[in-house]
Design an enzyme around this catalytic site. Structure first.
Site, PDB file in Angstrom:
ATOM      1  N   TYR A 130       0.852  -1.196   0.000  1.00  0.00           N
ATOM      2  CA  TYR A 130       0.000   0.000   0.000  1.00  0.00           C
ATOM      3  C   TYR A 130       0.880   1.236   0.000  1.00  0.00           C
ATOM      4  CZ  TYR A 130      -3.701   3.280   0.691  1.00  0.00           C
ATOM      5  OH  TYR A 130      -4.574   4.318   0.498  1.00  0.00           O
ATOM      6  N   ASN A 215      -3.375   5.877   6.212  1.00  0.00           N
ATOM      7  CA  ASN A 215      -4.094   6.624   7.247  1.00  0.00           C
ATOM      8  C   ASN A 215      -4.880   5.647   8.120  1.00  0.00           C
ATOM      9  OD1 ASN A 215      -6.330   5.951   5.749  1.00  0.00           O
ATOM     10  ND2 ASN A 215      -6.720   8.019   5.005  1.00  0.00           N
ATOM     11  N   SER A 238       1.990   9.051  11.317  1.00  0.00           N
ATOM     12  CA  SER A 238       3.411   9.144  11.715  1.00  0.00           C
ATOM     13  C   SER A 238       3.584   9.782  13.091  1.00  0.00           C
ATOM     14  CB  SER A 238       4.168   9.999  10.707  1.00  0.00           C
ATOM     15  OG  SER A 238       3.996   9.458   9.432  1.00  0.00           O
ATOM     16  N   HIS A 263       2.539  15.326   8.272  1.00  0.00           N
ATOM     17  CA  HIS A 263       2.005  14.164   7.551  1.00  0.00           C
ATOM     18  C   HIS A 263       0.489  14.050   7.677  1.00  0.00           C
ATOM     19  CE1 HIS A 263       5.268  11.817   5.904  1.00  0.00           C
ATOM     20  NE2 HIS A 263       5.976  11.953   7.008  1.00  0.00           N
ATOM     21  N   GLU A 328       7.165   5.772  16.978  1.00  0.00           N
ATOM     22  CA  GLU A 328       7.636   5.261  15.685  1.00  0.00           C
ATOM     23  C   GLU A 328       9.084   5.702  15.445  1.00  0.00           C
ATOM     24  OE1 GLU A 328       5.883   7.284  12.401  1.00  0.00           O
ATOM     25  OE2 GLU A 328       6.344   5.679  10.979  1.00  0.00           O
ATOM     26  N   ASP A 362      13.716   8.914   6.284  1.00  0.00           N
ATOM     27  CA  ASP A 362      12.528   8.751   5.450  1.00  0.00           C
ATOM     28  C   ASP A 362      12.910   8.477   3.998  1.00  0.00           C
ATOM     29  OD1 ASP A 362      10.608   9.081   7.370  1.00  0.00           O
ATOM     30  OD2 ASP A 362      10.180  11.184   6.919  1.00  0.00           O
ATOM     31  N   GLU A 416      -1.286 -38.718  26.094  1.00  0.00           N
ATOM     32  CA  GLU A 416      -2.306 -37.792  25.567  1.00  0.00           C
ATOM     33  C   GLU A 416      -3.575 -38.540  25.152  1.00  0.00           C
ATOM     34  OE1 GLU A 416      -0.707 -35.241  22.506  1.00  0.00           O
ATOM     35  OE2 GLU A 416       0.486 -34.096  23.955  1.00  0.00           O
ATOM     36  N   HIS A 421      -2.017 -41.789  16.947  1.00  0.00           N
ATOM     37  CA  HIS A 421      -0.644 -41.293  17.019  1.00  0.00           C
ATOM     38  C   HIS A 421       0.283 -42.416  17.503  1.00  0.00           C
ATOM     39  CE1 HIS A 421      -2.682 -37.451  16.858  1.00  0.00           C
ATOM     40  NE2 HIS A 421      -1.541 -36.775  16.895  1.00  0.00           N
TER      41      HIS A 421
HETATM   42  N1  LIG Z   1       4.228   4.630   9.447  1.00  0.00           N
HETATM   43  C1  LIG Z   1       4.802   4.807   8.284  1.00  0.00           C
HETATM   44  O1  LIG Z   1       5.766   4.168   7.950  1.00  0.00           O
HETATM   45  C2  LIG Z   1       4.254   5.843   7.327  1.00  0.00           C
HETATM   46  C3  LIG Z   1       4.913   6.166   6.106  1.00  0.00           C
HETATM   47  C4  LIG Z   1       4.329   7.102   5.237  1.00  0.00           C
HETATM   48  C5  LIG Z   1       3.118   7.684   5.583  1.00  0.00           C
HETATM   49  N2  LIG Z   1       2.557   7.361   6.787  1.00  0.00           N
HETATM   50  C6  LIG Z   1       1.238   7.838   7.169  1.00  0.00           C
HETATM   51  O2  LIG Z   1       0.368   7.397   6.168  1.00  0.00           O
HETATM   52  C7  LIG Z   1      -0.761   8.230   6.181  1.00  0.00           C
HETATM   53  C8  LIG Z   1      -1.115   8.644   4.761  1.00  0.00           C
HETATM   54  O3  LIG Z   1      -2.431   9.114   4.810  1.00  0.00           O
HETATM   55  P1  LIG Z   1      -3.141   9.793   3.591  1.00  0.00           P
HETATM   56  O4  LIG Z   1      -4.510  10.156   4.038  1.00  0.00           O
HETATM   57  O5  LIG Z   1      -2.261  10.855   3.061  1.00  0.00           O
HETATM   58  O6  LIG Z   1      -3.207   8.685   2.444  1.00  0.00           O
HETATM   59  P2  LIG Z   1      -3.843   7.232   2.383  1.00  0.00           P
HETATM   60  O7  LIG Z   1      -3.585   6.754   0.999  1.00  0.00           O
HETATM   61  O8  LIG Z   1      -3.403   6.370   3.501  1.00  0.00           O
HETATM   62  O9  LIG Z   1      -5.396   7.437   2.547  1.00  0.00           O
HETATM   63  C9  LIG Z   1      -6.140   8.132   1.608  1.00  0.00           C
HETATM   64  C10 LIG Z   1      -7.396   7.355   1.296  1.00  0.00           C
HETATM   65  O10 LIG Z   1      -8.231   7.228   2.434  1.00  0.00           O
HETATM   66  C11 LIG Z   1      -9.576   7.068   2.008  1.00  0.00           C
HETATM   67  N3  LIG Z   1     -10.466   7.895   2.825  1.00  0.00           N
HETATM   68  C12 LIG Z   1     -10.397   9.248   2.993  1.00  0.00           C
HETATM   69  N4  LIG Z   1     -11.442   9.649   3.760  1.00  0.00           N
HETATM   70  C13 LIG Z   1     -12.162   8.553   4.059  1.00  0.00           C
HETATM   71  C14 LIG Z   1     -13.360   8.324   4.809  1.00  0.00           C
HETATM   72  N5  LIG Z   1     -13.998   9.322   5.423  1.00  0.00           N
HETATM   73  N6  LIG Z   1     -13.815   7.059   4.911  1.00  0.00           N
HETATM   74  C15 LIG Z   1     -13.162   6.043   4.311  1.00  0.00           C
HETATM   75  N7  LIG Z   1     -12.036   6.210   3.578  1.00  0.00           N
HETATM   76  C16 LIG Z   1     -11.549   7.427   3.454  1.00  0.00           C
HETATM   77  C17 LIG Z   1      -9.638   7.539   0.586  1.00  0.00           C
HETATM   78  O11 LIG Z   1      -9.957   6.492  -0.245  1.00  0.00           O
HETATM   79  C18 LIG Z   1      -8.242   8.064   0.281  1.00  0.00           C
HETATM   80  O12 LIG Z   1      -7.804   7.707  -0.998  1.00  0.00           O
HETATM   81  C19 LIG Z   1      -0.434   9.423   7.060  1.00  0.00           C
HETATM   82  O13 LIG Z   1      -1.071   9.197   8.305  1.00  0.00           O
HETATM   83  C20 LIG Z   1       1.072   9.337   7.234  1.00  0.00           C
HETATM   84  O14 LIG Z   1       1.458   9.837   8.485  1.00  0.00           O
HETATM   85  C21 LIG Z   1       3.076   6.449   7.628  1.00  0.00           C
HETATM   86  N1  LIG Z   2       7.815   9.665   7.934  1.00  0.00           N
HETATM   87  C1  LIG Z   2       7.026   8.675   7.212  1.00  0.00           C
HETATM   88  C2  LIG Z   2       6.945   7.443   8.063  1.00  0.00           C
HETATM   89  O1  LIG Z   2       6.237   7.677   9.201  1.00  0.00           O
HETATM   90  C3  LIG Z   2       7.604   8.286   5.889  1.00  0.00           C
HETATM   91  C4  LIG Z   2       7.736   9.369   4.886  1.00  0.00           C
HETATM   92  C5  LIG Z   2       7.610   9.279   3.544  1.00  0.00           C
HETATM   93  N2  LIG Z   2       7.876  10.485   3.008  1.00  0.00           N
HETATM   94  C6  LIG Z   2       8.160  11.283   3.974  1.00  0.00           C
HETATM   95  N3  LIG Z   2       8.058  10.633   5.121  1.00  0.00           N
HETATM   96 ZN   LIG Z   3       8.044  11.563   7.024  1.00  0.00          ZN
END
Ligand SMILES: NC(=O)c1ccc[n+]([C@@H]2O[C@H](COP(=O)([O-])OP(=O)(O)OC[C@H]3O[C@@H](n4cnc5c(N)ncnc54)[C@H](O)[C@@H]3O)[C@@H](O)[C@H]2O)c1
Ligand SMILES: N[C@H](CO)Cc1c[nH]c[nH+]1
Ligand SMILES: [Zn+2]
Length: 441
Positions: A130, A215, A238, A263, A328, A362, A416, A421
């Site tokens: 994803y 997300n 994040s 983020h 994290e 990152d 057992e 067995h």
């Molecule tokens: N932990 C990690 O390694 C890492 C790395 C990169 C990004 N992140 C995190 O990933 C997340 C990315 O989030 P994003 O929103 O930009 O993209 P995303 O692709 O995760 O989510 C977007 C999708 O969520 C869906 N959505 C939006 N509103 C909705 C609703 N009300 N109900 C159901 N589905 C819905 C939509 O289909 C949309 O395309 C951020 O929280 C960021 O901090 C984490």
């Molecule tokens: N900090 C995110 C992981 O939590 C990853 C990322 C991608 N681009 C920038 N930052």
């Molecule tokens: Zn980042």
């Protein structure tokens, strides 16, 4: 930013610290029912449900014909992306690959007279990655997900990422996908995208395991679909926690906190320090910088929701607080960061020293940026090659080996009360062993 003074005996019971420690659980109860409904509908109605949700949440008209990204689109993406970015992607892919190659695991055998035992390591046949695409697009996450899968030897790496408002998928992500070895790309995201690759639909393939951050909807969908497919971890919004002492540069610390706050509104940014003056300087610098950010609105909400300064007794206490939060990302912006490493138990990734800003990790350093969030660094690890392989045990006994172990096995079967067995052992003890077959091995 909230100030929380932990310079007291019962600091572990502080209500604000507890709120931050439980940050993952609070989110789950709020979003669970809508995610479960999406999953049920995708399971029942396949493409129809997936395309319906893409229309509702992402304002795109998907069809069986256009949901998969074509080779021509990928070629066009290479024309659109600036050469310096292509170079940066190649640089990152190379460093991430080299780092992850160290994680490759070998199959092994151990032998004793008449017995051969072992473990066979096999790459998964397919993996779904994803790549978030809602509030920002993440070519770096394409690399972090796909490269370890390919290093592990996964044959079919299927990437999903949402197309939002238009059918076009971010060209940077397409270039990163090609250079990282992704095999198929579908322009679908959110919880419905996760459910689509977990169950498979008429036009989207089912995979064995789903990895990658997203997300809250994405993270919960993965969690609820665990069992239908394997998943890596819950990598949600994040987070960053900075342990700082008087040697830290307030502006650098403030910027690093904002680098994660930008983020997501639900991202977490925490400062832990025993230096009150530094704490105030960081907060001042953070609010000044916030005003200048393009993503001010998101970062501001995140700081409002979770932004916290914890005041501690000393740097050792700061490490204890960091372990409670289990962030994290953990930055150690202190005079002697390596000296604290032993005290740190729970963090997805540990960044040591003033120059090691989280954003270098990152993008280009090499370790994975897909990391456990919401306190799950207490038990999850970074995404790695080990996530894309599975292990099978290997067992062999010869006639001679059989004699060395059969009596104990028979006695355990008897205790057992499992007759078949026991009989399986006894029929062989009765010497009716197929000698020819045994001799061949
Ligand atoms: N932990 C990690 O390694 C890492 C790395 C990169 C990004 N992140 C995190 O990933 C997340 C990315 O989030 P994003 O929103 O930009 O993209 P995303 O692709 O995760 O989510 C977007 C999708 O969520 C869906 N959505 C939006 N509103 C909705 C609703 N009300 N109900 C159901 N589905 C819905 C939509 O289909 C949309 O395309 C951020 O929280 C960021 O901090 C984490
Ligand atoms: N900090 C995110 C992981 O939590 C990853 C990322 C991608 N681009 C920038 N930052
Ligand atoms: Zn980042």
């Amino acid at each position: 930013m909230k100030r929380v003074d932990l310079r007291k005996d019962d600091w572990q019971k502080d209500p604000e610290l507890s709120r931050i420690k439980n940050r993952g659980q609070g989110l789950e109860s709020k979003y669970a029912s809508s995610v479960l409904e999406i999953i049920e509908n995708v399971k029942k109605y396949g493409d129809t449900a997936v395309f319906g949700y893409a229309k509702k949440f992402d304002r795109v008209d998907l069809t069986p014909e256009n949901v998969k990204v074509s080779e021509e689109e990928i070629e066009e993406a290479f024309q659109k992306v600036e050469p310096k970015v292509i170079d940066a992607i190649k640089f990152a892919v190379d460093r991430v690959r080299k780092f992850h190659e160290k994680q490759l695991e070998n199959s092994y055998f151990v032998t004793e007279p008449g017995i051969v035992l072992g473990q066979k390591v096999t790459p998964l046949e397919s993996a779904g990655i994803y790549v978030p695409g809602g509030k920002a697009s993440y070519p770096s996450s394409v690399i972090m997900n796909a490269v370890p899968a390919k290093v592990a030897g996964v044959e079919k790496v299927v990437m999903i990422t949402p197309a939002i408002g238009t059918l076009e998928v971010n060209p940077y992500s397409l270039v990163a996908a090609k250079l990282s070895g992704v095999d198929e790309i579908y322009r679908v995201g959110g919880a419905h995208g996760i459910a689509a690759i977990a169950y498979g639909t008429e036009s989207i393939p089912k995979v064995d395991k789903i990895v990658g951050p997203g997300n809250i909807y994405v993270a919960l969908a993965k969690k609820f679909l665990f069992g239908t497919v394997d998943i890596d971890m819950v990598a949600g919004p994040s987070e960053i926690l900075v342990i700082a002492d008087e040697t830290a540069n307030p502006e650098w610390v403030a910027t690093d906190l904002l680098s994660q706050a930008e983020h997501d509104e639900l991202a977490g940014a925490f400062l832990v320090t025993h230096d009150e003056k530094l704490a105030e300087e960081v907060v001042d610098a953070l609010y000044k910088k916030l005003e200048t950010l393009k993503r001010k609105e998101i970062a501001e909400k995140s700081i409002e929701n979770f932004g916290t300064v914890f005041l501690t007794k000393d740097v050792y206490h700061s490490c204890q607080v960091a372990n409670e939060v289990a962030p994290e990302h953990l930055e150690v912006a202190t005079k002697e960061p390596f000296a604290l490493l032993d005290l740190i138990k729970h963090a997805g990734a540990i960044f040591l020293g003033h120059h090691t800003c989280e954003s270098l990790g990152d993008y280009v350093l090499g370790p994975n940026h897909v990391l456990p969030t919401g306190g799950s660094a207490r038990f999850f690890s970074p995404l790695g090659v080990y996530d894309f392989v599975k292990r099978s045990s290997i067992l062999y006994v010869s006639k001679e080996g059989f004699k060395r172990v059969s009596e104990h096995a028979r006695n355990l079967a008897e205790c057992e009360g499992l007759e078949a067995h026991r009989l399986a052992v006894e029929v062989r003890e009765a010497i009716k062993i197929p000698i020819k077959l045994e001799e061949k091995v």
